[in-house]
Design an enzyme around this catalytic site. Structure first.
Site, mmCIF file in Angstrom:
data_model
loop_
_atom_site.group_PDB
_atom_site.id
_atom_site.type_symbol
_atom_site.label_atom_id
_atom_site.label_comp_id
_atom_site.label_asym_id
_atom_site.label_seq_id
_atom_site.Cartn_x
_atom_site.Cartn_y
_atom_site.Cartn_z
ATOM 1 N N LYS A 174 1.169 -1.109 -0.106
ATOM 2 C CA LYS A 174 -0.043 -0.057 -0.053
ATOM 3 C C LYS A 174 1.003 1.280 -0.062
ATOM 4 O O LYS A 174 2.227 1.143 0.315
ATOM 5 C CB LYS A 174 -1.021 -0.013 1.277
ATOM 6 C CG LYS A 174 -1.978 -1.413 1.303
ATOM 7 C CD LYS A 174 -2.600 -1.068 2.506
ATOM 8 C CE LYS A 174 -3.765 -2.328 2.322
ATOM 9 N NZ LYS A 174 -4.625 -2.382 3.556
ATOM 10 N N TYR A 190 -12.083 -2.790 -3.288
ATOM 11 C CA TYR A 190 -12.715 -2.873 -1.946
ATOM 12 C C TYR A 190 -14.130 -2.766 -1.862
ATOM 13 O O TYR A 190 -14.799 -2.170 -0.845
ATOM 14 C CB TYR A 190 -11.969 -1.801 -1.028
ATOM 15 C CG TYR A 190 -10.603 -1.850 -0.368
ATOM 16 C CD1 TYR A 190 -10.457 -3.071 0.218
ATOM 17 C CD2 TYR A 190 -9.664 -0.952 -0.956
ATOM 18 C CE1 TYR A 190 -9.234 -3.196 0.689
ATOM 19 C CE2 TYR A 190 -8.368 -1.309 -0.166
ATOM 20 C CZ TYR A 190 -8.130 -2.355 0.326
ATOM 21 O OH TYR A 190 -6.741 -2.566 0.860
ATOM 22 N N PHE A 221 -15.675 3.499 7.383
ATOM 23 C CA PHE A 221 -14.210 4.005 6.925
ATOM 24 C C PHE A 221 -13.749 3.811 5.324
ATOM 25 O O PHE A 221 -12.343 4.133 4.948
ATOM 26 C CB PHE A 221 -12.952 3.126 7.662
ATOM 27 C CG PHE A 221 -13.249 1.614 7.497
ATOM 28 C CD1 PHE A 221 -12.797 0.962 6.355
ATOM 29 C CD2 PHE A 221 -13.854 0.961 8.489
ATOM 30 C CE1 PHE A 221 -12.721 -0.367 6.306
ATOM 31 C CE2 PHE A 221 -14.044 -0.441 8.194
ATOM 32 C CZ PHE A 221 -13.518 -1.228 6.993
ATOM 33 N N ARG A 267 -1.578 -14.790 4.142
ATOM 34 C CA ARG A 267 -2.408 -13.866 5.053
ATOM 35 C C ARG A 267 -1.631 -14.127 6.416
ATOM 36 O O ARG A 267 -1.455 -13.038 7.419
ATOM 37 C CB ARG A 267 -3.634 -14.383 5.098
ATOM 38 C CG ARG A 267 -4.712 -14.211 3.881
ATOM 39 C CD ARG A 267 -5.229 -12.802 4.241
ATOM 40 N NE ARG A 267 -6.020 -12.588 4.989
ATOM 41 C CZ ARG A 267 -6.781 -11.266 5.094
ATOM 42 N NH1 ARG A 267 -6.665 -10.490 4.262
ATOM 43 N NH2 ARG A 267 -7.593 -10.951 6.229
ATOM 44 N N ARG A 322 2.865 -7.129 9.238
ATOM 45 C CA ARG A 322 2.050 -5.975 10.128
ATOM 46 C C ARG A 322 2.481 -5.981 11.452
ATOM 47 O O ARG A 322 2.422 -4.756 11.897
ATOM 48 C CB ARG A 322 0.591 -6.150 10.263
ATOM 49 C CG ARG A 322 -0.132 -5.759 8.448
ATOM 50 C CD ARG A 322 -1.462 -6.340 8.166
ATOM 51 N NE ARG A 322 -2.144 -6.087 6.944
ATOM 52 C CZ ARG A 322 -3.152 -6.555 6.837
ATOM 53 N NH1 ARG A 322 -3.816 -7.494 7.423
ATOM 54 N NH2 ARG A 322 -3.633 -6.228 5.588
ATOM 55 N N ASN A 377 -1.926 -0.025 7.394
ATOM 56 C CA ASN A 377 -1.352 -1.349 7.665
ATOM 57 C C ASN A 377 -0.525 -1.913 6.384
ATOM 58 O O ASN A 377 -0.372 -3.278 6.371
ATOM 59 C CB ASN A 377 -2.323 -2.367 8.226
ATOM 60 C CG ASN A 377 -3.493 -2.523 6.960
ATOM 61 O OD1 ASN A 377 -3.518 -1.962 5.907
ATOM 62 N ND2 ASN A 377 -4.558 -3.360 7.450
ATOM 63 N N HIS A 437 -1.724 -5.398 1.597
ATOM 64 C CA HIS A 437 -2.814 -6.026 1.231
ATOM 65 C C HIS A 437 -2.679 -7.750 0.858
ATOM 66 O O HIS A 437 -1.647 -7.825 0.246
ATOM 67 C CB HIS A 437 -3.625 -5.483 0.076
ATOM 68 C CG HIS A 437 -4.800 -6.431 -0.324
ATOM 69 N ND1 HIS A 437 -6.148 -6.250 0.407
ATOM 70 C CD2 HIS A 437 -4.915 -7.060 -1.466
ATOM 71 C CE1 HIS A 437 -6.697 -7.423 -0.368
ATOM 72 N NE2 HIS A 437 -6.072 -7.935 -1.435
ATOM 73 N N GLU A 465 -9.265 -10.646 -7.575
ATOM 74 C CA GLU A 465 -8.214 -9.404 -7.482
ATOM 75 C C GLU A 465 -7.282 -9.477 -8.565
ATOM 76 O O GLU A 465 -6.772 -8.470 -9.143
ATOM 77 C CB GLU A 465 -7.678 -9.668 -6.156
ATOM 78 C CG GLU A 465 -8.771 -9.061 -5.078
ATOM 79 C CD GLU A 465 -8.453 -9.434 -3.404
ATOM 80 O OE1 GLU A 465 -8.894 -9.080 -2.688
ATOM 81 O OE2 GLU A 465 -7.410 -9.833 -3.351
HETATM 82 P P1 IDP Z 1 -7.641 -7.053 5.380
HETATM 83 O O1 IDP Z 1 -7.017 -5.950 4.601
HETATM 84 O O2 IDP Z 1 -6.707 -7.581 6.429
HETATM 85 O O3 IDP Z 1 -8.064 -8.128 4.580
HETATM 86 P P2 IDP Z 1 -10.187 -6.117 5.530
HETATM 87 O O4 IDP Z 1 -11.350 -6.235 6.305
HETATM 88 O O5 IDP Z 1 -10.729 -6.664 4.312
HETATM 89 O O6 IDP Z 1 -8.899 -6.507 6.087
HETATM 90 O O7 IDP Z 1 -10.148 -4.584 5.372
HETATM 91 C C1 IDP Z 1 -9.412 -3.978 4.232
HETATM 92 C C2 IDP Z 1 -8.672 -2.742 4.783
HETATM 93 O O8 IDP Z 1 -9.555 -1.689 5.123
HETATM 94 C C3 IDP Z 1 -7.504 -3.181 5.767
HETATM 95 O O9 IDP Z 1 -6.535 -3.555 5.331
HETATM 96 C C4 IDP Z 1 -7.498 -1.435 6.368
HETATM 97 O O10 IDP Z 1 -6.577 -1.047 5.392
HETATM 98 C C5 IDP Z 1 -8.758 -0.938 6.277
HETATM 99 N N1 IDP Z 1 -9.737 -1.104 7.493
HETATM 100 C C6 IDP Z 1 -10.280 -2.156 7.862
HETATM 101 N N2 IDP Z 1 -11.079 -1.946 9.061
HETATM 102 C C7 IDP Z 1 -10.505 -0.877 9.243
HETATM 103 C C8 IDP Z 1 -11.061 0.086 10.320
HETATM 104 O O11 IDP Z 1 -11.700 -0.094 11.234
HETATM 105 N N3 IDP Z 1 -10.653 1.639 10.107
HETATM 106 C C9 IDP Z 1 -9.879 2.058 9.156
HETATM 107 N N4 IDP Z 1 -9.477 1.177 8.291
HETATM 108 C C10 IDP Z 1 -9.692 -0.226 8.137
HETATM 109 MG MG MG Z 2 -9.811 -8.111 2.826
#
Ligand code: IDP
Ligand code: MG
Length: 211
Positions: free
Chosen positions: A71, A111, A119, A147, A164, A174, A177, A188
């Site tokens: 990212k 997304y 968010f 993962r 992470r 974070n 992805h 994807e």
């Molecule tokens: P993942 O990236 O671990 O698969 P997802 O739930 O798919 O997690 O969420 C995608 C991305 O959205 C996360 O990697 C993070 O950057 C962002 N994200 C998820 N939850 C939050 C939140 O509560 N606040 C802000 N950003 C969030």
């Molecule tokens: Mg995800």
């Protein structure tokens, strides 16, 4: 003394009877035919075996692909090489990689399943704030292992040793992805890459990674 002579006599008799039934020319012919048959039979068998072993290995190595993307914060913080290094050193095979500035439409599609989240707009804005490095990695169980290598979505819950867990602090920054399932990985990969951007190649280390 007499035993030895008797033995010698027996050997001589056997040899004699063989000579009687098979003339020398025929014996050489029989030996050659047997040798030829042996070679003819052994080679395809060996080929089939080698092919089978290679196939098994290739099946394992090419069983799965995942979509990994560094990212904007990962790129800006100089962590691109570190993330690539971890997947490379693990033994996964790089199939595609590019460096680009993703547009809003692409990120909204990527997304899409989070579009109702509070968010979501912030997430798209963050992902548009700088260049990203999308990649495709291949190998046995690469989706799940990928993962695990990333850690939890929230870096605060990610164990040290994960990407992470080692390199970031907040959920909204974070750095990387990773696809969460084989199906979403396929979607994807198709979203970010065209078919001819996926490079077909054989890694020389495969026999040292897969049994
Ligand atoms: P993942 O990236 O671990 O698969 P997802 O739930 O798919 O997690 O969420 C995608 C991305 O959205 C996360 O990697 C993070 O950057 C962002 N994200 C998820 N939850 C939050 C939140 O509560 N606040 C802000 N950003 C969030
Ligand atoms: Mg995800």
């Amino acid at each position: 003394m007499s035993g030895v002579s008797a033995g010698r006599g027996k050997t001589q008799t056997t040899k004699d009877s063989a000579s009687v039934f098979l003339p020398t020319g025929l014996k050489v012919y029989t030996a050659l035919v047997t040798l030829l048959l042996g070679i003819l039979l052994f080679c395809p068998l060996q080929e089939i075996y080698t092919e089978k072993v290679n196939l098994t290995m290739a099946n394992k190595a090419e069983r799965e692909r995942t979509f990994i993307m560094v990212k904007p914060d990962g790129v800006q913080r100089g962590l691109l090489g570190e993330i690539v290094k971890r997947f490379e050193k693990k033994g996964f095979k790089l199939v595609a990689m590019k460096f680009m500035w993703a547009d809003e439409t692409l990120l909204q599609k990527h997304y899409g399943d989070l579009s109702s989240k509070p968010f979501f707009n912030g997430l798209v804005k963050y992902m548009r704030s700088g260049p990203v490095c999308p990649m495709v990695w291949e190998g046995l169980n690469v989706v799940k292992t990928g993962r695990q290598m990333l850690g939890e979505t929230d870096p605060a819950n990610s164990l040290p040793g994960t990407i992470r867990g080692d390199y970031c602090i907040e959920i909204g920054r974070n750095i990387c992805h990773g696809s969460d399932a084989v199906d979403s990985a396929k979607k994807e990969i198709d979203l970010w890459f065209t078919g001819d951007e996926l490079v077909q190649w054989k890694a020389n280390e495969e026999p040292w990674l897969y049994e």
